[in-house]
Structure formats: structure tokens, C-alpha cells
Design a protein around this motif. Structure first.
Motif, short mmCIF file in Angstrom:
data_model
loop_
_atom_site.label_atom_id
_atom_site.label_comp_id
_atom_site.label_asym_id
_atom_site.label_seq_id
_atom_site.Cartn_x
_atom_site.Cartn_y
_atom_site.Cartn_z
N UNK A 1 7.61 8.97 0.30
CA UNK A 1 7.07 10.02 1.14
C UNK A 1 6.13 9.39 2.16
N UNK A 2 6.37 9.62 3.46
CA UNK A 2 5.43 9.08 4.45
C UNK A 2 4.03 9.67 4.23
N UNK A 3 3.03 8.80 4.25
CA UNK A 3 1.65 9.24 4.06
C UNK A 3 0.72 8.26 4.76
N UNK A 4 -0.54 8.63 4.91
CA UNK A 4 -1.48 7.73 5.56
C UNK A 4 -1.58 6.37 4.85
N UNK A 5 -1.91 5.36 5.63
CA UNK A 5 -1.96 3.99 5.14
C UNK A 5 -2.85 3.85 3.91
N UNK A 6 -4.03 4.44 3.93
CA UNK A 6 -4.99 4.29 2.84
C UNK A 6 -4.41 4.78 1.51
N UNK A 7 -3.72 5.89 1.55
CA UNK A 7 -3.11 6.43 0.33
C UNK A 7 -1.96 5.53 -0.13
N UNK A 8 -1.12 5.12 0.82
CA UNK A 8 0.00 4.23 0.49
C UNK A 8 -0.51 2.95 -0.15
N UNK A 9 -1.58 2.41 0.40
CA UNK A 9 -2.12 1.17 -0.12
C UNK A 9 -2.64 1.34 -1.55
N UNK A 10 -3.37 2.42 -1.80
CA UNK A 10 -3.90 2.67 -3.15
C UNK A 10 -2.76 2.86 -4.14
N UNK A 11 -1.74 3.60 -3.75
CA UNK A 11 -0.59 3.79 -4.63
C UNK A 11 0.11 2.47 -4.91
N UNK A 12 0.28 1.66 -3.89
CA UNK A 12 0.92 0.35 -4.06
C UNK A 12 0.17 -0.49 -5.09
N UNK A 13 -1.15 -0.52 -5.01
CA UNK A 13 -1.95 -1.31 -5.94
C UNK A 13 -1.78 -0.80 -7.38
N UNK B 1 -8.09 13.64 -5.92
CA UNK B 1 -7.16 14.73 -5.66
C UNK B 1 -7.13 15.12 -4.18
N UNK B 2 -8.28 15.12 -3.54
CA UNK B 2 -8.34 15.51 -2.12
C UNK B 2 -7.47 14.61 -1.24
N UNK B 3 -7.43 13.32 -1.60
CA UNK B 3 -6.62 12.38 -0.80
C UNK B 3 -5.15 12.73 -0.92
N UNK B 4 -4.71 13.04 -2.13
CA UNK B 4 -3.31 13.39 -2.33
C UNK B 4 -2.98 14.72 -1.65
N UNK B 5 -3.91 15.66 -1.70
CA UNK B 5 -3.70 16.95 -1.03
C UNK B 5 -3.59 16.76 0.48
N UNK B 6 -4.41 15.90 1.02
CA UNK B 6 -4.38 15.69 2.48
C UNK B 6 -3.10 15.01 2.94
N UNK B 7 -2.41 14.32 2.02
CA UNK B 7 -1.15 13.65 2.37
C UNK B 7 0.02 14.61 2.30
N UNK B 8 -0.24 15.84 1.83
CA UNK B 8 0.79 16.87 1.74
C UNK B 8 1.98 16.41 0.89
N UNK B 9 1.66 15.80 -0.25
CA UNK B 9 2.69 15.34 -1.18
C UNK B 9 3.15 16.52 -2.03
#
Length: 133
Positions: A26-38, A109-117
Motif C-alpha cells: 500500500x503506498x504510504x508516507x516514507x516515515x511509515x514505510x520505513x518503520x514498517x520495513x524495520x 495508531x495515528x500514523x497508521x490512520x493518517x496513511x489511510x491503510x
């Protein structure tokens, strides 16, 4: 302050793995993608250890041929005697309850909500231990 997880069962990691892979597409902001990757990298590393231990259990309890090699069924799975499958299942259920020694920051949770996942309630249950409310 972000909560950190230090202990989580292999069952929890297995449950979360598929959901993580789904949301990584799912396309999402870089910061969220990076945290998920880690987090995913750590989950995969721990699941490799789990898989190695599971394979050793299979080798320990499966039927073996004259050369000591595992006997496989038509579907490619290992063949077990009824006695050994019970032993395997008992040890496997202990293995899957084992806590992995893994440390990572929970995702707010707010970060995930803002990514509209978009995920189902079942998928959310699988990720619950990774999310900081």
C-alpha cells in the motif's frame, strides 16, 4: 513516548507476517514505510529461526527410509507415525508459544490512520501487538 516490545510469541509473529506483507504494498508516507520495513526485517529474522527449529522437529519425528532420509507423502509433506505425530504436535505447540527476543517500537495508531491503510478486523487483531494506541 513510544512503547517498545521485547517479547512476542512465534504465533504472534506468524499471524502478523501476512498482514505486514499485504500493507507493504500500500503506498504510504516514507516515515511509515520505513518503520514498517524495520519491523518486518526483525519479524522475518525471528521467523527464520522458528522455521529452522520447526524443520528440526520434523526431522526428529518423521518416518525415515533405509538411508535415514525423511519419507515424504505425495503432497511433499513429511510422513509421521500416529505416535510420532502426537509427539511432534506437542513439541510444535510449545515451540509456537515460545517468545522471540525481538525489540522494536510499536507503531502509533495515528500514523497508521493518517496513511489511510485499510485492513479487516481480523488483520487488525494480528497486528494488535505492534500498534501503540
Amino acid at each position: 513516548m513510544v512503547q517498545k516490545i521485547k517479547k512476542i510469541t512465534f504465533q504472534d509473529l506468524l499471524n502478523a507476517k501476512e498482514v505486514f506483507f499485504k500493507i507493504t504494498n500500500t503506498p504510504m508516507p516514507f516515515k511509515i514505510s520505513y518503520r514498517l520495513k524495520k519491523i518486518i526485517e526483525k519479524v522475518i529474522r525471528e521467523l527464520r529461526c522458528f522455521e529452522d527449529a520447526r524443520v528440526e522437529l520434523v526431522k526428529k519425528y518423521c518416518e525415515k527410509d533405509d538411508k535415514g532420509e525423511p519419507v515424504t507423502k505425495e503432497n511433499g509433506g513429511a510422513s509421521f507415525t500416529s505416535e510420532n505425530i502426537a509427539r511432534f504436535n506437542m513439541e510444535y505447540s510449545e515451540l509456537i508459544k515460545t517468545e522471540a527476543d525481538i525489540e522494536f517500537s510499536k507503531i502509533p495508531l495515528e500514523i497508521l490512520e493518517s496513511a489511510d491503510i485499510k485492513i479487516s478486523a481480523g488483520e487488525l487483531i494480528a497486528l494488535e501487538k505492534f500498534i501503540d494506541e
